[in-house]
Design a protein around this motif. Structure first.
Motif, PDB file in Angstrom:
ATOM      1  N   ARG A 133       2.142  -0.615   6.031  1.00 32.20           N
ATOM      2  CA  ARG A 133       0.928  -1.058   5.351  1.00 32.20           C
ATOM      3  C   ARG A 133       0.710  -2.560   5.541  1.00 32.20           C
ATOM      4  N   SER A 137      -2.478  -4.473   7.292  1.00 36.87           N
ATOM      5  CA  SER A 137      -3.229  -5.508   6.579  1.00 36.87           C
ATOM      6  C   SER A 137      -3.309  -6.793   7.383  1.00 36.87           C
ATOM      7  N   ILE A 175      -3.149 -10.593   0.016  1.00 34.92           N
ATOM      8  CA  ILE A 175      -3.254  -9.665   1.150  1.00 34.92           C
ATOM      9  C   ILE A 175      -2.723  -8.307   0.704  1.00 34.92           C
ATOM     10  N   PRO A 176      -3.493  -7.255   0.875  1.00 36.43           N
ATOM     11  CA  PRO A 176      -3.027  -5.927   0.448  1.00 36.43           C
ATOM     12  C   PRO A 176      -1.672  -5.571   1.056  1.00 36.43           C
TER      13      PRO A 176
END
Length: 589
Positions: free
Chosen positions: A32, A36, A56-57
């Motif tokens: 993930r 991102s 930031i995700p």
């Protein structure tokens, strides 16, 4: 680019964790985070400086620390330790299509292979059929995955990859939805081997353009296809990445995807020092774009002269551009002659007259016909009787052609024998217009003996050029071992030119050695080493190599007009004859 660098590390880390069967949620966190980082519209370093990494995700405290460590040092110790615990050859297999971490771990636990060659041998032995879940279809898919992976990893010679790229680029430029297209990547920098190809395009209808691109007949397989990019394999097995960008970012994207990585990182650091942000979308102050439509605009905005792609290796070109000290690089059109080619008299496929006609079509003023000498038996080298016959034929061709260019020069590629002697005696060499001396045997001699052989050749007053000096064949034969500093010192003092050989599997001298020679005051000769009329055109690869070496036309003898070139031929002979007699031969010690 730094976003991609860190994302690649996180992706690799996720796959290593999967291979080891460790916490799946941790592996997903790395995946993930990688996604991102790639989706950010600005450098992650901007987030770090502002203390905004947590925005930031998928980037929590631990990953923030890793990012900050990479930005400061270029390394992440925790990931390097984890990744290094898996054998490198096995780790590489994580990229094989269809071979996931769990399957790879299962196979590794059972067979303990070290690399793809071991795995292929296991597959062919039939051992996989003994494992649960490995039917013929799965094994067939695994074979195919390895085949595609090897195709994608394969590095092609520039001489093979560039024609493919040029033909594909021509097709892309003709697609109705494409407004502009250019080659990027290492092929644009003219690296001697190419891992994959990169294309950048402008299109108002990017979806339509990409759909048309992946439908070209040259495409064997579509690996990925999106709204702004596509990754495909050509029929020849080389991977191509195409990216569609807006017109206002075209120059920035072209620079970014041309690289090299060290060059781009240096530019980004330069921008940051000025309070600017540089990425593939352009050069920005805050949210305002300052440049990016063209590469020239981008470099000017950073206070630099335009840097040709061949120089973008972070080898001093940025500092030179700051001071307006970049060289005026040689171009193919600067060449006035070719000093190394072979005909049917030795191992060539064309006659003297055919080579002359093709050279005339190329616009040359002079060429040297340099067939092999008697010791090169495998290349049908000329003994003295056949040399006399060749001289007679060359004279007939001269008379037949009259005043037509190019001027035909009688030459030879003379073997430097194992004891340092030349393959023809001086009384024969003195009758030749151009003499190229080359190593063709005894490649495993000691460093001292090999150095001595080359020094002996340079000391001869009859030698003009040392052909393919290191004898390397890219990917199949390493360079011979000799003291390069002594060779360039002797060549500079004697006025002997060192060759940059245009054969794509030679490109000898290398770019770094050619640059070192130039810095020592050595003259270069860029030659085709053609064995057919078609191969005369491969001289352009020698020019590319010389450009990467920062060569200017003035330092390449076969860019000189005939009067200057002929004066060098004669002066080299007359000025060095007495000196040559005084030089003690060293290779026979």
């Amino acid at each position: 680019m730094v976003n991609d660098e860190i994302a690649d590390i996180f992706d690799r880390m996720a796959r290593v964790l999967g291979f080891k069967g460790k916490d799946r949620f941790r592996a997903l966190a790395y995946e993930r985070a990688a996604d991102s980082l790639r989706s950010l519209d600005q450098d992650v370093s901007e987030y770090a400086r502002a203390g905004r990494l947590s925005e930031i995700p998928g980037i929590g405290h631990d990953l923030s620390e890793m990012i900050e460590e990479y930005l400061a040092t270029g390394h992440i110790r925790r990931t390097e330790r984890e990744i290094s615990s898996v054998p490198a050859g096995v780790l590489d297999l994580l990229d094989v299509p269809g071979l996931g971490p769990k399957t790879l771990a299962q196979l590794y636990k059972r067979f303990h292979f070290k690399n793809v060659a071991d795995l292929k041998q296991i597959i062919e032995s039939g051992a996989l059929r003994e494992l649960s879940g490995f039917g013929e279809k799965k094994i067939s898919n695994l074979r195919r995955g390895i085949e595609l992976w090897e195709s994608g990893r394969q590095r092609m010679l520039l001489g093979a990859a560039l024609p493919l790229a040029e033909r594909l680029l021509d097709k892309v430029r003709k697609l109705p939805a494409v407004e502009r297209a250019d080659l990027a990547g290492s092929a644009r920098r003219r690296r001697e081997t190419i891992g994959d190809l990169d294309l950048v395009i402008i299109s108002k209808d990017r979806t339509r353009a990409i759909k048309a691109f992946v439908s070209l007949p040259e495409i064997r397989q579509v690996i990925a296809q999106g709204d702004t990019r596509a990754t495909v394999l050509l029929n020849e097995g080389i991977q191509v990445d195409l990216r569609a960008v807006p017109a206002e970012s075209y120059g920035a994207a072209l620079q970014y995807f041309t690289g090299s990585k060290p060059h781009s990182v240096h530019l980004r650091t330069l921008a940051q020092a000025r309070g600017l942000k540089l990425n593939e979308y352009g050069l920005f102050r805050g949210d305002k774009q300052l440049a990016g439509r063209s590469e020239g605009e981008l470099y000017r905005a950073l206070g630099l002269k335009f840097i040709p792609p061949e120089l973008r290796e972070d080898r001093g070109e940025i500092e030179a551009a700051m001071k307006d000290h970049l060289p005026k690089l040689i171009e193919t059109g600067d060449l006035r002659g070719d000093l190394h080619m072979h005909t049917t008299w030795s191992d060539g496929a064309a006659t003297i007259e055919q080579m002359a006609d093709e050279a005339e079509a190329l616009g040359y003023e002079y060429i040297a016909i340099t067939d092999h000498t008697r010791s090169s038996r495998i290349a049908n080298g000329l003994d003295l009787d056949r040399l006399e016959a060749k001289m007679a034929e060359l004279e007939k061709v001269r008379k037949k052609r009259g005043q037509r260019k190019p001027r035909l020069l009688m030459g030879a590629e003379v073997d430097i024998l194992s004891d340092g002697r030349l393959d023809y005696p001086d009384e024969i060499l003195s009758r030749l217009d151009v003499v190229v001396a080359s190593l063709h045997s005894s490649f495993r001699q000691s460093r001292d003996r090999m150095t001595g052989r080359l020094l002996d050749a340079i000391a001869s007053p009859y030698i003009h050029v040392i052909g393919h000096p290191t004898t390397r064949l890219i990917g199949s034969r390493d360079p011979v071992d000799f003291d390069f500093e002594k060779i360039i010192e002797a060549a500079a003092a004697a006025g002997v030119a060192l060759e940059v050989n245009g054969q794509p599997n030679r490109l000898d001298l290398s770019d770094t050695l050619a640059r070192a020679a130039l810095e020592a005051g050595v003259l270069l000769a860029i030659d085709s080493d053609a064995h057919s009329t078609a191969q005369l055109a491969q001289i352009r690869y020698g020019v590319f190599q010389a450009r990467r070496a920062w060569a200017e036309a003035r330092s390449v003898v076969n860019t000189w007009p005939w009067a200057k070139f002929n004066r060098w031929l004669q002066e080299r002979r007359t000025d060095q004859r007495s000196a040559g007699r005084k030089v003690r031969r060293v290779s026979a010690r």
